[in-house]
Design an enzyme around this catalytic site. Structure first.
Site, PDB file in Angstrom:
ATOM      1  N   HIS A   1      50.160   1.181 101.383  1.00  0.00           N
ATOM      2  CA  HIS A   1      51.530   0.724 101.117  1.00  0.00           C
ATOM      3  C   HIS A   1      52.108   1.358  99.864  1.00  0.00           C
ATOM      4  O   HIS A   1      53.079   0.845  99.302  1.00  0.00           O
ATOM      5  CB  HIS A   1      51.586  -0.802 101.007  1.00  0.00           C
ATOM      6  CG  HIS A   1      50.854  -1.508 102.088  1.00  0.00           C
ATOM      7  ND1 HIS A   1      51.240  -1.460 103.404  1.00  0.00           N
ATOM      8  CD2 HIS A   1      49.719  -2.254 102.058  1.00  0.00           C
ATOM      9  CE1 HIS A   1      50.392  -2.148 104.134  1.00  0.00           C
ATOM     10  NE2 HIS A   1      49.451  -2.634 103.348  1.00  0.00           N
TER      11      HIS A   1
ATOM     12  N   GLU B   1      64.059  -4.986  99.007  1.00  0.00           N
ATOM     13  CA  GLU B   1      63.959  -5.410  97.617  1.00  0.00           C
ATOM     14  C   GLU B   1      64.774  -4.472  96.738  1.00  0.00           C
ATOM     15  O   GLU B   1      65.210  -3.403  97.178  1.00  0.00           O
ATOM     16  CB  GLU B   1      62.500  -5.385  97.153  1.00  0.00           C
ATOM     17  CG  GLU B   1      61.887  -3.986  97.175  1.00  0.00           C
ATOM     18  CD  GLU B   1      60.378  -4.003  97.070  1.00  0.00           C
ATOM     19  OE1 GLU B   1      59.760  -4.748  97.844  1.00  0.00           O
ATOM     20  OE2 GLU B   1      59.837  -3.258  96.231  1.00  0.00           O
TER      21      GLU B   1
ATOM     22  N   ASN C   1      64.299  -2.510  93.058  1.00  0.00           N
ATOM     23  CA  ASN C   1      63.449  -2.147  91.918  1.00  0.00           C
ATOM     24  C   ASN C   1      64.376  -1.924  90.729  1.00  0.00           C
ATOM     25  O   ASN C   1      65.154  -0.965  90.709  1.00  0.00           O
ATOM     26  CB  ASN C   1      62.635  -0.897  92.198  1.00  0.00           C
ATOM     27  CG  ASN C   1      61.613  -1.109  93.304  1.00  0.00           C
ATOM     28  OD1 ASN C   1      61.505  -0.320  94.221  1.00  0.00           O
ATOM     29  ND2 ASN C   1      60.861  -2.196  93.229  1.00  0.00           N
TER      30      ASN C   1
ATOM     31  N   ARG D   1      64.414  -0.623  87.878  1.00  0.00           N
ATOM     32  CA  ARG D   1      63.804   0.341  86.958  1.00  0.00           C
ATOM     33  C   ARG D   1      63.951   1.738  87.535  1.00  0.00           C
ATOM     34  O   ARG D   1      64.446   1.931  88.655  1.00  0.00           O
ATOM     35  CB  ARG D   1      62.318   0.027  86.795  1.00  0.00           C
ATOM     36  CG  ARG D   1      61.583  -0.033  88.150  1.00  0.00           C
ATOM     37  CD  ARG D   1      60.091  -0.128  88.001  1.00  0.00           C
ATOM     38  NE  ARG D   1      59.420  -0.466  89.243  1.00  0.00           N
ATOM     39  CZ  ARG D   1      59.132   0.369  90.225  1.00  0.00           C
ATOM     40  NH1 ARG D   1      59.515   1.630  90.132  1.00  0.00           N
ATOM     41  NH2 ARG D   1      58.489  -0.030  91.307  1.00  0.00           N
TER      42      ARG D   1
END
Length: 701
Positions: A241, A295, A297, A299
């Protein structure tokens, strides 16, 4: 342009991303501070920074994840901003808040944004409530995290399901579960891995799509509410993953699908007035073309250089300018706006063994080099002599290439991988990456999904016998002919010809083992003829003998070999390297060889980036070879820490039962019984154990 200007930035990270941030700071004339743990004292990012501060022991929890120590380092050095890189504390809202409270600028989104959207559970809740037009996967993202509730919700969703760490990424804390009987154990494993990696054990559950493509959209925002989407990155080539190959543009997206996904990404960013660099990740069903939000992230991504290659943007510089108060419009104007040109591909080189389920490996890098040229970039945090340890992610380098077309980029990447030189480690994935990019394969066609690696591994379970035979022949000639002069210099028998023996009818032999192999390879050799200019003709016989009881030696190959040329490039103590041209069975190739003590690493361009690692066996000290627990002996597959003794000494176990749980490079692994019997455990929880050590013995019942 900026409202303020940073004088000094502390980089709260390590490895290649720390080096990457430091490089841009240097271009902008900003001083930098590195932080380091015990094991990173001599790391490359420490050497590149203007200052460096020691922040604790080697374990991440006591150093790179320790908020107080990072804040103290900022105060000690006078840093007025922190760049978190990726991983570690980069998506930790508590850390971002602590920076703000101490008057230190966190180069990233606000603590409130991270809390709202950076957490996978809270982001699903927010998007469902505020942006219903963005499609979501069926799943569970509730606050009740008891094993009983997670099991109940997984059954509702229906198998296969995907367990994911709410607080992190990079494949940590992620598990595919296909059957109910695996669920409890996998939940506990995912929770433990998530806690150790991110300090948060919460999980969410999603329906797992078998033919999925993983495509993400780069977003960017400023402090004044402006946001923009900066094209996509295709990230579907993954193992465990975790992405290993990324590209832009995606060969799957149509202009309409790209437009719709970008609009969804911008809508999510606008919900929280997002500032700085971020990524909105989606799963795309390859069979239907439908996409689903995964999702955000909050960053910089590992694969951000792919976007930089096709747009010409410096995303790190943009992060810094925006954090200083610049408007996004003005920043983008410096680059002439956002335009996509050509095609870019990134490959991640890891210290891991593709033949052993991609388990990480540790060791010292003796030699690492890549070809250079237009459109080739390498982001790395290692150099010759760097040590890969069990404490952190085993990433060695990110190679990024750019071409006018996808085909040109693929050809360029293939060349770089073939020319890569990486010696010292028992295994790495360079050859595997080259195999993924082979002409005519799934990746080359552009029609692939996240299952590509699994399918490729099934096709290549059988070792390339021709490479194996060539490799042990090369190893024998290298060890017994080419290096003999260096090894015998100053000795009384140095003028005796190679191959001399008192029993002329019996061949001399040399024996080899390979990492994780249960076989012993023996090469018998005779020097038949020595010609001018150092050429030699030899007769070789290669046999293989399995470690299984009563196994007989099998002849793999027998024939003539011509050593056409050789050059010993370095001879220092126990280290030697060189090149040699060898004709094996009528086929001549040039080989590069590196040797440290009794370990030999062999490479040739024709192996498409693959390497062969051999260990010369002392015939008087032949060690027993592991049979993967079938004899009752359980050994560690890699350097690790024992995090749980699942079956204490005296337990009666069956084959397949979990005996120990180990952790290495933030990855949790189970050591299972290979036979039925009574177990004796040789270690305790918390022990640090080397690779290949016996940790348990099962007495057959």
């Amino acid at each position: 342009m900026p409202a303020t200007r940073f004088r000094k930035i502390l980089v709260a990270n390590r490895g290649e991303i720390a080096c990457r941030v430091i490089a841009t700071c240097r271009l902008l004339g900003i001083a930098t501070v590195a932080v380091y743990s015990d094991v990173d004292m001599h790391a490359l990012h420490v050497q590149h920074a203007d200052e460096a501060v020691h922040i604790g022991p080697s374990t991440a929890a006591e150093s790179y994840l320790n908020i107080r120590k990072i804040i103290d380092a900022c105060k000690q050095t006078g840093a007025d901003a922190v760049h978190p890189g990726y991983g570690f504390l980069s998506e930790n809202s508590t850390f971002a808040k602590a920076c703000k409270e101490h008057g230190i600028v966190f180069i990233g989104p606000s603590p409130e944004s991270i809390a709202a959207i950076g957490d996978k559970i809270s982001s699903k809740v927010l998007v469902a409530a505020k942006a219903p037009q963005v499609p979501l996967l069926p799943g569970y993202n509730g606050e009740n995290q008891s094993v009983e509730i997670l099991v109940k919700e997984a059954k509702k969703i229906g198998f296969p399901i995907l367990l994911k760490a709410s607080a992190g990424g990079g494949g940590k804390g992620m598990r595919i579960v296909r059957h109910e009987n695996q669920l409890c154990e996998e939940i506990q494993a995912a929770q433990g891995e998530s806690q150790r990696s991110f300090g948060d054990s919460r999980l969410l559950i999603e329906k797992y799509i078998e033919t999925a493509r993983h495509i993400e959209i780069q977003i960017f925002g400023d402090l004044y509410g402006a946001t923009v989407a900066i094209y996509e990155r295709e990230c579907s080539v993954q193992r465990r993953h975790q992405k290993i190959i990324e590209e832009c543009p995606s060969p799957f997206l149509t202009p309409e699908l790209r437009k719709n996904m970008s609009a969804s990404a911008e809508a999510i960013a606008s919900l929280i007035s997002y500032s700085g660099a971020g990524t909105v990740e989606f799963i795309v069903d390859g069979s239907t073309g439908k996409y689903y939000f995964l999702e955000v992230n909050t960053r910089l991504q590992v694969e951000h250089p792919v976007t930089e290659a096709v747009t010409g943007l410096d995303l790190v510089a943009m992060q810094i300018w925006v954090a200083q108060g610049s408007k996004l419009h003005d920043v983008l104007a410096l680059y002439g706006g956002i335009q996509m040109k050509g095609h870019a591909i990134e490959c991640r080189i890891y210290a891991e063994d593709p033949q052993n389920d991609f388990f990480p490996v540790t060791g010292k890098i003796r030699k690492f080099s890549l070809p250079s040229g237009p459109g080739i970039r390498s982001d790395t945090g290692v150099q010759d002599g760097s040590e890969i340890t069990s404490f952190y992610d085993p990433l060695i380098s990110k190679i990024v290439v750019h071409g006018e077309t996808r085909e040109e980029a693929m050809e360029k990447m293939g060349m770089v991988l073939r020319k890569c030189r990486l010696f010292g480690l028992t295994a790495h994935n360079v050859g595997f990456l080259a195999r993924v990019l082979e002409v005519g394969g799934e990746f080359w066609s552009g029609v692939y999904d996240t299952g590509l690696i699994g399918r490729l591994m099934k096709k290549n379970q059988v070792e390339d016998s021709q490479r194996l035979i060539s490799g042990v022949c090369v190893g024998a000639v290298w060890a017994r002919v080419v290096t003999r002069v260096a090894k015998t210099h100053g000795l009384p028998f140095r003028y005796v010809k190679p191959g001399f023996r008192n029993v002329p009818y019996k061949q001399q032999t040399i024996e080899f083992q390979m990492p994780l192999s249960d076989s012993l390879f023996t090469v018998g050799y005779d020097i038949i003829e020595e010609a001018p200019r150092g050429t030699k003709k030899l007769r070789l016989k290669v046999t293989e003998q399995s470690a299984k009881k009563d196994a007989k030696a099998v002849v793999l190959w027998e024939g003539m070999v011509l050593l056409a040329a050789s050059q010993l490039e370095k001879s220092k103590d126990s280290e030697m390297s060189g090149v040699m041209s060898l004709d094996i069975g009528g086929r001549r190739q040039s080989y590069t060889i590196s040797q440290v003590d009794d370990k030999i690493c062999i490479n040739t361009d024709q192996w498409l980036g693959n390497f062969l690692n051999l260990t010369i066996v002392d015939s008087f000290k032949v060690s027993s070879i592991s049979q993967n627990g079938k004899d009752g002996t359980l050994i560690t597959p890699m350097p690790c820490r024992i995090i749980c003794v699942n079956a204490p000494t005296g337990s009666i176990v069956k084959a397949g039962d979990t005996i120990l749980t180990i952790e290495s490079m933030k990855m949790e692994t189970k050591i299972r019984a290979g036979v039925d019997g009574k177990v004796t455990v040789k270690v305790k929880e918390g022990d640090m154990v080397k690779a290949g050590e016996t940790v348990a013995i099962i007495e057959l019942q």
